[in-house]
Design a protein around this motif. Structure first.
Motif, PDB file in Angstrom:
ATOM      1  N   TYR A 149       0.819  -1.215   0.000  1.00  0.00           N
ATOM      2  CA  TYR A 149       0.000   0.000   0.000  1.00  0.00           C
ATOM      3  C   TYR A 149       0.855   1.268   0.000  1.00  0.00           C
ATOM      4  CZ  TYR A 149      -4.250  -2.681   0.311  1.00  0.00           C
ATOM      5  OH  TYR A 149      -5.280  -3.533   0.010  1.00  0.00           O
ATOM      6  N   THR A 150       1.893   1.288   0.799  1.00  0.00           N
ATOM      7  CA  THR A 150       2.687   2.522   0.890  1.00  0.00           C
ATOM      8  C   THR A 150       3.386   2.818  -0.431  1.00  0.00           C
ATOM      9  OG1 THR A 150       3.228   1.701   3.065  1.00  0.00           O
ATOM     10  CG2 THR A 150       4.364   3.690   2.391  1.00  0.00           C
ATOM     11  N   GLU A 151       4.001   1.780  -0.980  1.00  0.00           N
ATOM     12  CA  GLU A 151       4.813   2.014  -2.180  1.00  0.00           C
ATOM     13  C   GLU A 151       4.006   1.938  -3.461  1.00  0.00           C
ATOM     14  OE1 GLU A 151       8.345   2.401  -2.824  1.00  0.00           O
ATOM     15  OE2 GLU A 151       8.187   3.154  -0.771  1.00  0.00           O
ATOM     16  N   PRO A 154       0.165   4.986  -4.530  1.00  0.00           N
ATOM     17  CA  PRO A 154       0.606   6.332  -4.173  1.00  0.00           C
ATOM     18  C   PRO A 154      -0.533   7.358  -4.055  1.00  0.00           C
ATOM     19  CG  PRO A 154       1.305   5.760  -6.412  1.00  0.00           C
ATOM     20  CD  PRO A 154       0.744   4.522  -5.801  1.00  0.00           C
ATOM     21  N   HIS A 155      -1.641   7.126  -4.759  1.00  0.00           N
ATOM     22  CA  HIS A 155      -2.751   8.082  -4.671  1.00  0.00           C
ATOM     23  C   HIS A 155      -3.876   7.591  -3.764  1.00  0.00           C
ATOM     24  CE1 HIS A 155      -1.413   9.624  -8.902  1.00  0.00           C
ATOM     25  NE2 HIS A 155      -0.545   9.914  -7.947  1.00  0.00           N
ATOM     26  N   VAL A 250       0.414  -0.215 -14.148  1.00  0.00           N
ATOM     27  CA  VAL A 250      -0.933  -0.753 -14.352  1.00  0.00           C
ATOM     28  C   VAL A 250      -1.531  -1.208 -13.023  1.00  0.00           C
ATOM     29  CG1 VAL A 250      -2.213  -2.666 -15.446  1.00  0.00           C
ATOM     30  CG2 VAL A 250      -0.430  -1.484 -16.741  1.00  0.00           C
ATOM     31  N   GLN A 251      -2.821  -0.918 -12.858  1.00  0.00           N
ATOM     32  CA  GLN A 251      -3.568  -1.475 -11.729  1.00  0.00           C
ATOM     33  C   GLN A 251      -4.112  -2.803 -12.233  1.00  0.00           C
ATOM     34  OE1 GLN A 251      -5.951   2.072 -11.461  1.00  0.00           O
ATOM     35  NE2 GLN A 251      -4.960   2.708  -9.550  1.00  0.00           N
ATOM     36  N   ARG A 306      -6.399  -1.573 -15.348  1.00  0.00           N
ATOM     37  CA  ARG A 306      -6.511  -0.158 -15.710  1.00  0.00           C
ATOM     38  C   ARG A 306      -5.136   0.482 -15.758  1.00  0.00           C
ATOM     39  NH1 ARG A 306     -10.256   3.802 -12.068  1.00  0.00           N
ATOM     40  NH2 ARG A 306      -8.519   3.708 -10.598  1.00  0.00           N
ATOM     41  N   SER A 307      -4.946   1.356 -16.725  1.00  0.00           N
ATOM     42  CA  SER A 307      -3.693   2.107 -16.765  1.00  0.00           C
ATOM     43  C   SER A 307      -3.689   3.082 -15.592  1.00  0.00           C
ATOM     44  CB  SER A 307      -3.596   2.878 -18.084  1.00  0.00           C
ATOM     45  OG  SER A 307      -2.739   3.981 -17.908  1.00  0.00           O
ATOM     46  N   PHE A 308      -2.615   3.106 -14.849  1.00  0.00           N
ATOM     47  CA  PHE A 308      -2.531   3.978 -13.673  1.00  0.00           C
ATOM     48  C   PHE A 308      -2.521   5.448 -14.102  1.00  0.00           C
ATOM     49  CE2 PHE A 308       0.529   6.220 -10.764  1.00  0.00           C
ATOM     50  CZ  PHE A 308      -0.311   6.285  -9.662  1.00  0.00           C
TER      51      PHE A 308
END
Ligand code: GLC
Length: 444
Positions: A149-151, A154-155, A250-251, A306-308
């Motif tokens: 989650y931290t790395e 980011p949003h 990518v997500q 999804r594309s980040f």
């Protein structure tokens, strides 16, 4: 299949695991994959728990040797020895201040299957042993999930990102190939492709020495992946620095589906040992369950990666389409729609299901790695998902057909979904281990 046939098959599979055993961890396949891989060892432990519980525990604790001080679990831990120095040098994990000193590793991760594997092993222990096993694995797991989650979020969107296709475990899956072509083709590689110079790469590839080239990714794809890796290495695997310069993030649907399930497993582990997960982490777990919805495409009636950067869904149907079933975080109505897709003849319902890319996709190739062949680990994940949503008949049918496939063709890395023929490396560890698990479920 009779009981004695089941037993014969299991014996054969146990023997494969024995041959691939390197003491406290297992190679995925003898020649092709000489190192330790993260999600492979998790799947292997799921099978090993039926055979030798102590060895299954070792398979997982040996992964912790590679854990970075920032919490990351790398997708590969390299074996020592001169003959593998090139593999280690490609990654140069020592460039990061967080990498361990005692072993060389890659600089990226792989789907977070560890919590599921820890729980699966725990199921085979008595209460006292289970608690002490969970206590041992708990902190490393928490640190890993915190790192994710931290790395990698980011949003704070609830969806983590992957920075290299190898992180998804489905290396050359179509959504990644299309993102790669859009955002990550260096100029020199475009030149190489135009002039057909990519043949030189064969000299450096281990995989095409062991497996027919038509069953692996192309040289151009392999070069592009190497170039993407070099960019990560140049930034010493620092996510923030990488993201400031790259559009290639990518997500990923499979990774996030597995993460959501892993979060549930970690919560169960915490509850059993009466440990309190950090509050912030619990909030992130809840957000992820909700965030999966952002990957739903109402028009297409399915989820996508999804594309980040552009936040656009990458509309390529693949085996990932069915992975939200494994997450356990989708509604019954959505689950029913995914099961419908799985049953479609021109898509996933082939002679030897489930293909890694559906038959009607223009990417479909029954020989090529993650672009068509059937893999046992993804079948296993879908079976778990089907069971979770009460599709017991479908789960059983897929289980039986998977076992039949291994009986017919042996425990290979992957299979032609039309003919059932074996492809990739023979005697592949996770195929053997997960088939043992499926056989045991059938008997009990
Ligand atoms: C291939 C697979 C990956 C696996 C590795 C080792 O690269 O795509 O998922 O972990 O082999 O078996």
């Amino acid at each position: 299949m009779s009981d004695s046939q089941n037993k014969d098959l299991e014996k054969q599979l146990v023997e494969v695991l024995r041959q691939n055993d390197r003491g406290s961890w297992t190679v995925p396949a003898a020649d092709l994959y000489p190192h330790q891989w993260l999600w492979d060892s998790c799947f292997i432990a799921v099978g090993l728990r039926h055979i030798d519980i102590v060895r299954a525990q070792k398979e997982l604790t040996s992964l912790l040797r590679g854990q970075w001080s920032n919490g990351m679990l790398p997708n590969m831990i390299f074996v020592a020895g001169k003959e593998y120095s090139r593999d280690r040098e490609i990654w140069r994990s020592y460039l990061s201040p967080y990498s361990p000193n005692s072993v060389a590793t890659s600089g990226i991760t792989q789907p977070p299957m560890l919590a599921e594997a820890v729980m699966a092993v725990g199921e085979k222990l008595n209460k006292t042993e289970r608690r002490s096993w969970y206590r041992k694995m708990y902190q490393p797991l928490v640190r890993y999930h915190e790192w994710l989650y931290t790395e990698r979020d980011p949003h704070n969107e609830g969806l983590v990102i992957n920075l290299h296709p190898y992180e998804t475990g489905l290396d050359n899956s179509p959504p990644w190939i299309s993102e790669l072509r859009k955002h990550s083709m260096p100029w020199w590689l475009i030149g190489f492709e135009r002039l057909h110079l990519d043949g030189v790469v064969n000299m450096f590839r281990r995989d095409t020495r062991h497996v027919p080239p038509g069953q692996r990714m192309s040289n151009i794809e392999a070069l592009a992946y190497w170039a993407a890796l070099r960019r990560l290495r140049r930034k010493a695997y620092n996510s923030e620095a990488i993201l400031s310069r790259s559009l290639f993030a990518v997500q990923d649907l499979t990774f996030n589906s597995i993460l959501i399930r892993a979060n549930d497993c970690l919560s169960t582990i915490a509850a059993e040992i009466k440990a309190e997960l950090p509050e912030e982490l619990v909030t992130k777990f809840d957000n992820s369950r909700k965030a999966l919805d952002q990957l739903w495409d109402d028009q297409e009636g399915q989820y996508f990666s999804r594309s980040f950067v552009s936040h656009k869904l990458i509309e390529e149907e693949t085996i990932a389409t069915l992975m939200p079933l494994y997450s356990g975080a989708v509604t019954r109505e959505r689950a029913a729609r995914l099961v419908d897709i799985m049953k479609k003849r021109r898509r996933f319902s082939l002679s030897w299901p489930l293909p890694s890319v559906p038959l009607n996709s223009h990417h479909f190739d029954p020989y090529k790695y993650w672009q068509g062949p059937t893999w046992v680990n993804t079948n296993w994940l879908v079976i778990k998902g089907l069971e979770r949503y009460g599709y017991l008949e479908e789960a059983k049918a897929l289980k039986d057909r998977t076992i039949e496939l291994i009986e017919k063709s042996g425990p290979s890395e992957y299979f032609n979904p039309l003919s059932g023929e074996p492809e990739g490396a023979p005697n592949f560890s996770w195929t053997a281990a997960l088939t043992i698990d499926l056989l045991r479920q059938r008997n009990h």
